[in-house]
Motif scaffolding. Structure first.
Motif, PDB file in Angstrom:
ATOM      1  N   MET A  77       0.874  -1.211  -0.023  1.00 49.30           N
ATOM      2  CA  MET A  77       0.053   0.137  -0.212  1.00 49.30           C
ATOM      3  C   MET A  77       1.073   1.391  -0.028  1.00 49.30           C
ATOM      4  O   MET A  77       0.616   1.993   0.698  1.00 49.30           O
ATOM      5  N   ARG A  78       1.862   1.115  -0.984  1.00 50.74           N
ATOM      6  CA  ARG A  78       2.755   2.528  -1.140  1.00 50.74           C
ATOM      7  C   ARG A  78       3.032   2.424  -2.685  1.00 50.74           C
ATOM      8  O   ARG A  78       3.311   1.330  -3.177  1.00 50.74           O
ATOM      9  N   GLY A  79       3.254   3.740  -3.175  1.00 49.34           N
ATOM     10  CA  GLY A  79       3.601   3.879  -4.580  1.00 49.34           C
ATOM     11  C   GLY A  79       3.131   5.076  -5.017  1.00 49.34           C
ATOM     12  O   GLY A  79       2.381   5.900  -4.308  1.00 49.34           O
ATOM     13  N   ASP A  80       3.492   5.055  -6.335  1.00 42.83           N
ATOM     14  CA  ASP A  80       2.823   6.249  -7.193  1.00 42.83           C
ATOM     15  C   ASP A  80       1.915   6.162  -8.244  1.00 42.83           C
ATOM     16  O   ASP A  80       1.056   5.098  -8.006  1.00 42.83           O
ATOM     17  N   CYS A  81       1.677   6.665  -9.218  1.00 43.53           N
ATOM     18  CA  CYS A  81       0.307   6.421 -10.157  1.00 43.53           C
ATOM     19  C   CYS A  81       0.471   5.107 -10.755  1.00 43.53           C
ATOM     20  O   CYS A  81      -0.672   4.344 -10.970  1.00 43.53           O
ATOM     21  N   ARG A  88     -20.918   2.914 -20.770  1.00 46.63           N
ATOM     22  CA  ARG A  88     -19.903   3.954 -21.061  1.00 46.63           C
ATOM     23  C   ARG A  88     -18.596   4.063 -20.674  1.00 46.63           C
ATOM     24  O   ARG A  88     -18.582   3.437 -19.297  1.00 46.63           O
ATOM     25  N   TRP A  89     -17.889   4.534 -21.020  1.00 46.43           N
ATOM     26  CA  TRP A  89     -16.272   4.559 -20.248  1.00 46.43           C
ATOM     27  C   TRP A  89     -16.459   5.899 -19.276  1.00 46.43           C
ATOM     28  O   TRP A  89     -17.178   7.090 -19.391  1.00 46.43           O
ATOM     29  N   HIS A  90     -15.721   5.580 -18.147  1.00 40.51           N
ATOM     30  CA  HIS A  90     -15.465   6.788 -17.121  1.00 40.51           C
ATOM     31  C   HIS A  90     -14.087   6.680 -16.815  1.00 40.51           C
ATOM     32  O   HIS A  90     -13.210   5.768 -16.795  1.00 40.51           O
ATOM     33  N   SER A  91     -13.570   7.909 -16.532  1.00 40.38           N
ATOM     34  CA  SER A  91     -12.120   8.162 -16.235  1.00 40.38           C
ATOM     35  C   SER A  91     -11.959   8.279 -14.754  1.00 40.38           C
ATOM     36  O   SER A  91     -12.821   8.821 -13.981  1.00 40.38           O
ATOM     37  N   PHE A  92     -10.940   7.588 -14.144  1.00 37.12           N
ATOM     38  CA  PHE A  92     -10.749   7.784 -12.561  1.00 37.12           C
ATOM     39  C   PHE A  92      -8.934   8.374 -12.361  1.00 37.12           C
ATOM     40  O   PHE A  92      -8.265   7.858 -13.165  1.00 37.12           O
ATOM     41  N   ASP A  93      -8.851   8.780 -11.422  1.00 39.74           N
ATOM     42  CA  ASP A  93      -7.545   9.004 -10.931  1.00 39.74           C
ATOM     43  C   ASP A  93      -7.432   8.646  -9.627  1.00 39.74           C
ATOM     44  O   ASP A  93      -7.334   9.750  -8.723  1.00 39.74           O
ATOM     45  N   PRO A  94      -6.934   7.667  -9.143  1.00 35.71           N
ATOM     46  CA  PRO A  94      -7.026   7.298  -7.740  1.00 35.71           C
ATOM     47  C   PRO A  94      -5.777   7.888  -7.178  1.00 35.71           C
ATOM     48  O   PRO A  94      -5.515   8.016  -5.738  1.00 35.71           O
ATOM     49  N   THR A  95      -4.736   8.157  -7.860  1.00 36.02           N
ATOM     50  CA  THR A  95      -3.476   9.037  -7.062  1.00 36.02           C
ATOM     51  C   THR A  95      -3.790  10.176  -6.667  1.00 36.02           C
ATOM     52  O   THR A  95      -3.347  10.781  -5.841  1.00 36.02           O
ATOM     53  N   LEU A  96      -4.528  11.134  -7.579  1.00 32.96           N
ATOM     54  CA  LEU A  96      -5.199  12.341  -7.265  1.00 32.96           C
ATOM     55  C   LEU A  96      -6.389  12.336  -6.563  1.00 32.96           C
ATOM     56  O   LEU A  96      -7.006  13.257  -6.054  1.00 32.96           O
ATOM     57  N   GLY A  97      -7.283  11.183  -6.406  1.00 29.09           N
ATOM     58  CA  GLY A  97      -8.474  10.967  -5.968  1.00 29.09           C
ATOM     59  C   GLY A  97      -9.488  11.876  -6.591  1.00 29.09           C
ATOM     60  O   GLY A  97     -10.480  12.426  -6.107  1.00 29.09           O
ATOM     61  N   THR A 109      -2.698   2.713 -10.113  1.00 29.98           N
ATOM     62  CA  THR A 109      -3.341   2.337 -11.317  1.00 29.98           C
ATOM     63  C   THR A 109      -3.621   0.836 -11.529  1.00 29.98           C
ATOM     64  O   THR A 109      -4.705   0.121 -12.024  1.00 29.98           O
ATOM     65  N   ILE A 110      -2.561   0.040 -11.165  1.00 26.96           N
ATOM     66  CA  ILE A 110      -2.671  -1.292 -11.415  1.00 26.96           C
ATOM     67  C   ILE A 110      -3.343  -2.078 -10.321  1.00 26.96           C
ATOM     68  O   ILE A 110      -4.028  -2.957 -10.651  1.00 26.96           O
TER      69      ILE A 110
END
Length: 478
Positions: free
Chosen positions: A363-367, A411-420, A371-372
């Motif tokens: 539970m540590r890391g970058d984008c 439909r498609w949706h975009s997410f960014d868990p790094t930036l919330g 993402t993975i």
């Protein structure tokens, strides 16, 4: 000292044929070293052992990367067995591949277990390590040809294009006769300098990486306490001209001009991106364009389990179910997973090869890590999900970034868990999607130049540059 790879060939009687040592630099600064050892086994097979150590800053933090490989080949230098170990940022991955005439059997081992898979192949497989010797055996034939290879980092087949350019005329290697060879993979390339016996003397890339053959003591001399001063994130960042995006995380629509972009190497069209190759204008809408929300519908790959995306593992399934408990539909489940990862993964830049299970454990890391794990958790709930690789804007520059998109409610949706973020803001430029090795897509930008045309924020404010007026005049035929 080399780590014990627990590889049975190491216990066979070996005869060392050649040791080669290399200093590795990035844009003039030494960042590490590598060794290549060629041996003859008692079975008569050739074995190549490669080791490398790099120390370099990424995101303001110095990272150490260690990789080692053992390769056995047949009399024609075709790959038979490959073992590859990679260690960085407390992540360790070991890959073993066995090749026969029709398939590659691959096992990937990390702290969380072993994943085994088979891949069909149509051509003989060669490692880049044997290309210098292969060319020497063939007499450095003029023109170009292709070689199929196997990438242990992504467990996938790739094709190299090899072109002998001629003799090196600078005499930088003394009296040796040296051949110059172009080695290409997609839009990425490097130039090899090889003597007539098949020894690699130097390799360099347009991006500034260079490997130079030197004596052992000089090559292995490196101050372990410091790496180069050039931060990789900064070195490959792309400036945005003509204006500044003042509030990138609030951007809902972005229009930029991209010049000098090599055609056909990026997938710039998507449900939330429209690319006009004639004008060089890219338009991004954070919510997506109404007529394109189901653009490029999901396929089996968007639900697939891989060695790095263990979406059928009970631990991943349990984590996804727990994070999305109480959600009423797939979109709510995705939003819940996105928020969970944003809040619970400790942020920090890495140079690792993360698997979803490894990330779940640390539970540590970058984008990449965000993402993975998002992708694995979403797929474990049977929600089609893709990993996007591209750029994100910050303080005048576009930097490498990865984020997911998922298909829910038709439909498609975009997410960014790094930036919330849901949806990811319009200051995200998707270059391609697939596996995280596509971070190399950033290097394919080459001499591309980006200029701001306009940006619209969530509160309705719109900022336009003079390019917007020129674009409007062009549309009106003025």
């Amino acid at each position: 000292d080399h780590r014990d790879l627990h590889y049975p060939l190491r216990r066979q009687r070996q005869m060392c044929i050649r040791d080669s040592y290399y200093s590795v630099t990035f844009r003039g600064e030494k960042i590490g070293f590598s060794t290549r050892i060629k041996r003859r086994l008692q079975t008569g097979q050739l074995m190549y052992q490669e080791s490398s150590f790099y120390r370099l800053p990424v995101g303001g933090v110095e990272h150490e990367v260690i990789s080692q490989s053992l390769l056995t080949v047949d009399d024609s230098l075709r790959t038979q067995v490959l073992t590859f170990d990679f260690s960085a940022d407390n992540y360790e991955t070991s890959i073993n591949a066995v090749v026969d005439s029709t398939r590659i059997r691959v096992s990937v081992e990390s702290a969380q277990g072993v994943f085994t898979e088979e891949y069909p192949i149509e051509n003989a497989i060669y490692s880049s390590a044997v290309i210098p010797e292969l060319l020497a055996r063939r007499g450095f034939p003029a023109g170009q040809f292709e070689l199929s290879s196997f990438d242990p980092l992504t467990s996938s087949e790739r094709v190299f294009t090899v072109q002998v350019l001629g003799d090196d005329r600078l005499e930088r290697f003394g009296s040796r006769k040296v051949k110059v060879v172009q080695l290409s993979y997609g839009q990425l390339s490097s130039r090899l300098f090889i003597d007539t016996t098949g020894v690699l003397l130097m390799e360099n890339s347009p991006e500034g990486f260079m490997s130079v053959h030197e004596d052992r003591e000089k090559a292995l001399s490196l101050d372990m306490r410091t790496g180069g001063s050039r931060d990789l994130l900064d070195e490959f960042a792309l400036p945005l001209g003509m204006g500044v995006i003042q509030r990138p995380r609030d951007a809902v629509e972005l229009v930029i001009s991209i010049e000098n972009l090599s055609p056909g190497i990026f997938a710039l069209d998507d449900f939330n991106q429209i690319w006009n190759s004639e004008t060089g204008i890219l338009t991004i809408n954070s919510s997506g364009f109404e007529s394109r929300l189901d653009y490029s519908p999901p396929d089996t790959l968007d639900l697939a389990e891989t060695s790095m995306i263990q979406c059928k593992d009970r631990r991943i399934i349990s984590a996804a179910e727990k994070a999305s408990r109480g959600a009423k539909d797939d979109l709510e489940r995705l939003i819940a997973i996105n928020e969970h990862l944003f809040k619970n993964i400790k942020k920090g830049h890495t140079l690792s090869i993360p698997s979803a299970l490894d990330v779940l454990q640390k539970m540590r890391g970058d984008c990449n890590e965000h993402t993975i794990l998002f992708t694995a958790m979403a797929r474990s709930l049977d929600i089609p999900t893709r990993m996007n690789v591209g750029l994100v804007y910050l303080d005048g520059y576009f930097y490498y970034h990865a984020w997911p998109q998922a298909f829910a409610k038709g439909r498609w949706h975009s997410f960014d868990p790094t930036l919330g973020q849901y949806p990811a803001d319009a200051a995200h430029i998707k270059l391609t999607s697939g596996s995280l090795d596509e971070y190399l897509a950033l290097l394919r930008m080459g001499d591309a130049r980006m200029k701001l045309v306009s940006v619209e924020y969530s509160d309705g404010e719109i900022f336009k540059t003079e390019l917007a007026n020129k674009e409007q005049d062009s549309e009106n035929g003025d």
